[in-house]
Write an enzyme that holds these catalytic residues in place. Structure first.
Site, short mmCIF file in Angstrom:
data_model
loop_
_atom_site.label_atom_id
_atom_site.label_comp_id
_atom_site.label_asym_id
_atom_site.label_seq_id
_atom_site.Cartn_x
_atom_site.Cartn_y
_atom_site.Cartn_z
N GLU A 51 0.82 -1.22 0.00
CA GLU A 51 0.00 0.00 0.00
C GLU A 51 0.86 1.27 0.00
O GLU A 51 0.46 2.29 -0.54
CB GLU A 51 -0.94 0.02 1.21
CG GLU A 51 -2.10 -0.97 1.11
CD GLU A 51 -1.77 -2.34 1.68
OE1 GLU A 51 -0.58 -2.61 1.97
OE2 GLU A 51 -2.69 -3.16 1.83
N PHE A 113 -11.03 -7.67 14.04
CA PHE A 113 -9.95 -8.09 13.15
C PHE A 113 -9.68 -7.02 12.09
O PHE A 113 -10.60 -6.55 11.44
CB PHE A 113 -10.31 -9.42 12.48
CG PHE A 113 -9.27 -9.86 11.48
CD1 PHE A 113 -8.00 -10.20 11.90
CD2 PHE A 113 -9.57 -9.90 10.13
CE1 PHE A 113 -7.03 -10.58 10.98
CE2 PHE A 113 -8.60 -10.29 9.21
CZ PHE A 113 -7.33 -10.63 9.63
N GLN A 114 -8.44 -6.66 11.94
CA GLN A 114 -7.99 -5.63 10.99
C GLN A 114 -8.71 -4.30 11.21
O GLN A 114 -8.99 -3.57 10.27
CB GLN A 114 -8.16 -6.12 9.54
CG GLN A 114 -7.17 -7.23 9.21
CD GLN A 114 -7.01 -7.50 7.73
OE1 GLN A 114 -7.93 -7.34 6.95
NE2 GLN A 114 -5.81 -7.93 7.33
N LYS A 163 -17.22 -1.32 6.21
CA LYS A 163 -17.63 -2.27 5.18
C LYS A 163 -19.14 -2.27 4.95
O LYS A 163 -19.60 -2.35 3.81
CB LYS A 163 -17.15 -3.67 5.57
CG LYS A 163 -17.32 -4.67 4.43
CD LYS A 163 -16.65 -6.00 4.75
CE LYS A 163 -16.81 -6.97 3.60
NZ LYS A 163 -16.18 -8.27 3.88
N MET A 468 24.37 9.68 2.47
CA MET A 468 24.14 10.97 3.11
C MET A 468 24.45 10.89 4.60
O MET A 468 25.08 11.78 5.18
CB MET A 468 22.69 11.43 2.87
CG MET A 468 22.42 12.83 3.36
SD MET A 468 23.45 14.06 2.54
CE MET A 468 22.34 14.66 1.25
#
Lengths: 562, 156
Positions: A51, A113-114, A163, A468
Site C-alpha cells: 500500500e 480483526f484488521q 464495510k 548521506m
C-alpha cells in the site's frame, strides 16, 4: 437511482474525472473491488506490491499531472501502510484522496480483526479526514474530500468507509466535478507594498518554491524575473518551476544549494520568496537569513508568514493570481551590475571526481541523461545523496518534471512515485534516481512496473553505503560509520532485475555511460529497465551548509584524509 | 508570557475537539484552559481557549486553527465577558466551618453539599475572583476542586 455504497464511491471518483486509482485489495474493501470489477472499462486500477507504493504512486501521479491522486486500501494494516505516503504528500502539499475500508460500524471500537482508528492516526498528516457512518452521507463526503484536497494549500484527505456502508444502498444523484473553493480576494495594499519594495530594490533576488508549481504559475514567475531583472533560485520542491537553463537561474538555495545562490542571498537587498515555507533545510540559521535584505513572502497559506523567518511584506493568495497582479504593477527594472555580479561571477562550484577503480560520477551520469533527454524527462527521486545530485545536475525545463519527497524526506518514495508519474504521463520518459539504500526499501515495486508494463527507468547509484548519513558521520561524528556500510549485502542487480522481468544494465566505466543510457532510453519505450551505476562511496554532496548554520560560504570540498 | 483568550467556533463534528487540541500539542502551543460546548446552533460549538505566548505565537495559533476544516471562526478576545466556574470542597473539621462560610458569604458562593467536616461550594465569576476565592479557602484545606476553565463572549 439506488446504488450500493461501493458503486457510489466509484461513481463519485468518475464525477471528479478520475481515470486511474492505485490500491491494494483486502477484506474491508471487497465490495469496493467488486464495483471496480464492474466499472473496469471506466476506471483503471493499478495494484502495487504494498500500500505504501500505491500511496506514493497516487502522489507521483498528482505531482506530475496536477490532478488529485487517488489511493485505495483496506482496513488495519492496509490503512497504516498508507501513513508514510500520506505524510509525504502532506509535507509537500500534494492533493491526494485516500480511501480506506474499515470494519462494519457495529464492530468499530471493539478491537475487531484488521480494525484500526485510521482517522485518529492520520489526523496530524491530513488536511482533513472523515469516517462515513451513514451511506446517505457517502457521496457528499467523497466530493467534499476532493474539494478540500484541491483547495487553497493542497494536501491529502482521507475517507474511511466501514464495510457495511459500502454494502448498503442509497439514492445516488450525479453531480458535477468539484471545483476548488475560491480564494479570498487579494489585498491591494499587500500587492502595492510588494511592488514598492521591488521598485526600490537595487539587488533583488527571487526564490521560488513548490507553490509556484502547485499554482501553475511558471509563466508569471518568468515574467516577474524579467520585469524585476533578478537572478532566480528554486527550492527542491520548486525544481522545474523556472527553466533551469535560463540565464537567470543560479541553482538551488540552502543546505546543498550553489555557492552562487548563497552569495545572492547574502548580497541581495530584496529577497522575494514565492510559494515557499522557508524550510530549515533552506534557511539554515534563521537569525541571520537574509538579514541585510528586505524580504517579501508570497504564499497561499498565511500560517507560513513569520513562522520560520520574519519578513517585511507578506502577500497572501494563490501564487498565480498574486504574480499576475504584481507583474501588472511593476515597471521594467534594470540591474545590470547586480546581475553581472551574480550571473557572470565564478564562485568556484565544486566538480565531482571519481576514483581510479570507480571513475564514474553521478554528475557525469545525470548530466548525460539530461543531454540525452533534453531535460524533458520526468525525474523522480528517492531520498539522500542521489536526490540532491538529481536536483543539482538534471536541468529541469518544465514544472511537474522533478518529483521528490522534500518535506518528509521519505526513502522508498521514488519508485512508487515513478509508477504514478508514468501512469499519468505514458508518453514521457520517467526516470527514478535511487541510491542503493533507498532502492532496497521499496524495490518490490519493480514487480509492479514489470507486471503492468509501466515502463520507467530505475537508476541505482550504488555505493554500498547510506551515503548521506555517511557524509554526516564523516563531518560530525568522527568518521564513525555506524551501520551505514552495506558491504554485507551482495546484491546482483542484473539477476535481481531479471528475476522481476526488468532488463538491467551496469555502468562501471565512464565509456559505459552514453551507450547504456541510450539503450535504456530506447528499451523504456516498451519495457521497464534498471541501471546499476557503481560509484565511489566517498563522493559527497557539495556544496554543503551544515544544519542550523548560516547559509554563508558553503563547504565545497571535504578532505577525505582529515 | 502573556495570556490570551481565543473564542473559536467549530462545526460540531466527530473528533473536532481532538483536532483542535492535537493541533496545539503538535505545534507546541501552550493551552492554559479549554472550554467547549454547543452554541445556540447545535451544529456549532464554541471553544474558549486560554493560551500563553507572545503575539507571534498568537498569530500562528490563529492561522493554524483557521486551516482546520471544522474551524469556522477564530477571534482573539480583547473586550469580553470572561467567566469561570469552580466547585470546591474545603475544610478538615467542624471548627473550619464558620471560617469557610464567611469566605463563601464574602464571595457570594453557594454551598451545595455539606458533610460533617467539610463543605462543598460553587462560585462563578471572573477568573481573578475565583483565584482569590481559592486562596482564601486554602488555609482551611481544599479536599478537592474542579475549575471549568474560562468561557467568554465578546461585548458588542
Amino acid at each position: 437511482m439506488k446504488l450500493s455504497g461501493s458503486d457510489i464511491i466509484v461513481e463519485c471518483l468518475l464525477e471528479q474525472g478520475a481515470d486511474t486509482i492505485f490500491g491494494y485489495p483486502g477484506g474491508a474493501v471487497l465490495n469496493i473491488y467488486d464495483s471496480l470489477y464492474k466499472y473496469s472499462d471506466k476506471i483503471k486500477h493499478v495494484i502495487t506490491c504494498h500500500e505504501q507504493g500505491a500511496c506514493h504512486a497516487a502522489d507521483g501521479y498528482a505531482r506530475s499531472t496536477g490532478r488529485t491522486g487517488i489511493v485505495l486500501a483496506t482496513s488495519g494494516p492496509g490503512a497504516t501502510n498508507l501513513v508514510t505516503g500520506i505524510a509525504t504528500a502532506y509535507m509537500d502539499s500534494i492533493p491526494l484522496v485516500a480511501i480506506t475500508g474499515n470494519v462494519s460500524c457495529g464492530l468499530l471500537g471493539l478491537d475487531s480483526f484488521q480494525e484500526v482508528d485510521i482517522t485518529g492516526i492520520t489526523m496530524p498528516i491530513t488536511k482533513h479526514n472523515f469516517i462515513v457512518k451513514s451511506v446517505d452521507e457517502l457521496a457528499d463526503t467523497i466530493r467534499l474530500a476532493f474539494q478540500i484536497a484541491m483547495s487553497g494549500r493542497k494536501g491529502p484527505v482521507l475517507v474511511d468507509v466501514p464495510k457495511d456502508i459500502t454494502q448498503a444502498f442509497a439514492e445516488y444523484t450525479p453531480a458535477p466535478a468539484q471545483k476548488p473553493i475560491e480564494a479570498a480576494p487579494l489585498s491591494e495594499d499587500e500587492i502595492t507594498a510588494a511592488a514598492e519594495l521591488i521598485a526600490n530594490a537595487k539587488k533583488p533576488y527571487i526564490y521560488a518554491g513548490g507553490g509556484v508549481i502547485a499554482s501553475e504559475a511558471s509563466a508569471e514567475l518568468k515574467k516577474l524575473a524579467e520585469l524585476t531583472d533578478a537572478p532566480v533560485s528554486c527550492s527542491l520542491m520548486g525544481q522545474g518551476a523556472y527553466d533551469e537553463t535560463d540565464r537567470r537561474y543560479i541553482g538551488m538555495l540552502g543546505m546543498h544549494g550553489t555557492v552562487k545562490a548563497a552569495y545572492a542571498l547574502n548580497n541581495c537587498d530584496l529577497f522575494i520568496g514565492i510559494g515557499t515555507r522557508f524550510s530549515d533545510r533552506v534557511t539554515g540559521d534563521t537569525s541571520v537569513f537574509g538579514k541585510q535584505a528586505k524580504i517579501i513572502h508570497i504564499d497561499i497559506d498565511p500560517a507560513e508568514f513569520n513562522k520560520n523567518i520574519d519578513v517585511d511584506v507578506t502577500v497572501a493568495g494563490d501564487v498565480k493570481a498574486v504574480l499576475s497582479a504584481l507583474n501588472a504593477k511593476i515597471a521594467q527594472q534594470s540591474h545590470p551590475e547586480w546581475c553581472e555580479e551574480v550571473l557572470g561571477g565564478d564562485f568556484g562550484e565544486p566538480v565531482q571526481e571519481g576514483t581510479k577503480e570507480l571513475p564514474v560520477t553521478p554528475e557525469a551520469v545525470i548530466e548525460e541523461l539530461d543531454r540525452l533527454t533534453s531535460g524533458e524527462a520526468i525525474i523522480t527521486t528517492e531520498v539522500g545523496q542521489t536526490q540532491m545530485w538529481a536536483a543539482q545536475y538534471y536541468k529541469c525545463r518544465n514544472p511537474r518534471s522533478f518529483i521528490s519527497s522534500g518535506g518528509l524526506g521519505t526513502m522508498g518514495y521514488g519508485l512508487g512515485a515513478a509508477l504514478g508519474a508514468k501512469t499519468g504521463n505514458p508518453d514521457k520518459t520517467v526516470v527514478n534516481m535511487a541510491g542503493d539504500g533507498s532502492f532496497a526499501m521499496n524495490l518490490n515495486e519493480l514487480i509492479s512496473a514489470a507486471a503492468h508494463g509501466i515502463n520507467i527507468i530505475e537508476i541505482v547509484m550504488n555505493n554500498n553505503v547510506l551515503g548521506m548519513v555517511r557524509q554526516w558521520q564523516r563531518l560530525f561524528y568522527s568518521k564513525h560509520f555506524s551501520e551505514t556500510t552495506l558491504d554485507a549485502r551482495h546484491i546482483d542487480y542484473v539477476k535481481l532485475g531479471e528475476a522481476f522481468g526488468v532488463k538491467t544494465f551496469v555502468i562501471e566505466k565512464t565509456e559505459d555511460i552514453t551507450p547504456v543510457l541510450t539503450e535504456a532510453l530506447s528499451i523504456s519505450k516498451s519495457a521497464p529497465v534498471m541501471i546499476e551505476v557503481r560509484i565511489d562511496r566517498d563522493i559527497n554532496v557539495l556544496p554543503m551548509i551544515p544544519a542550523g548554520k548560516p547559509v554563508v560560504n558553503p563547504i565545497t570540498s571535504i578532505d577525505l584524509e582529515a | 508570557m502573556q495570556e490570551y483568550v481565543l473564542s473559536v467556533k467549530v462545526a460540531n463534528n466527530e473528533g473536532v475537539l481532538l483536532r483542535v487540541s492535537s493541533l496545539f500539542s503538535r505545534r507546541c502551543f501552550n493551552i492554559k484552559s479549554l472550554n467547549a460546548a454547543e452554541t445556540e446552533v447545535p451544529e456549532i460549538s464554541r471553544l474558549t481557549i486560554v493560551v500563553a505566548g507572545d503575539l507571534r505565537v498568537l498569530e500562528q495559533i490563529k492561522n493554524q486553527l483557521m486551516k482546520l476544516h471544522d474551524v469556522k471562526e477564530v477571534k482573539i478576545l480583547t473586550d469580553a465577558v470572561c467567566r469561570e466556574h469552580v466547585i470546591v470542597r474545603a475544610g478538615r473539621s467542624v471548627e473550619d466551618r464558620r471560617g469557610i462560610v464567611e469566605v463563601a458569604n464574602l464571595f457570594r458562593a453557594k454551598s451545595v453539599d455539606i458533610a460533617e467536616d467539610s463543605i462543598m461550594l460553587e462560585l462563578t465569576g471572573k477568573p481573578e475572583k475565583i483565584d482569590s476565592f481559592i486562596s482564601l479557602l486554602k488555609p482551611f484545606g481544599i479536599v478537592k476542586m474542579v475549575r471549568s476553565g474560562i468561557s467568554a463572549l465578546e461585548r458588542d
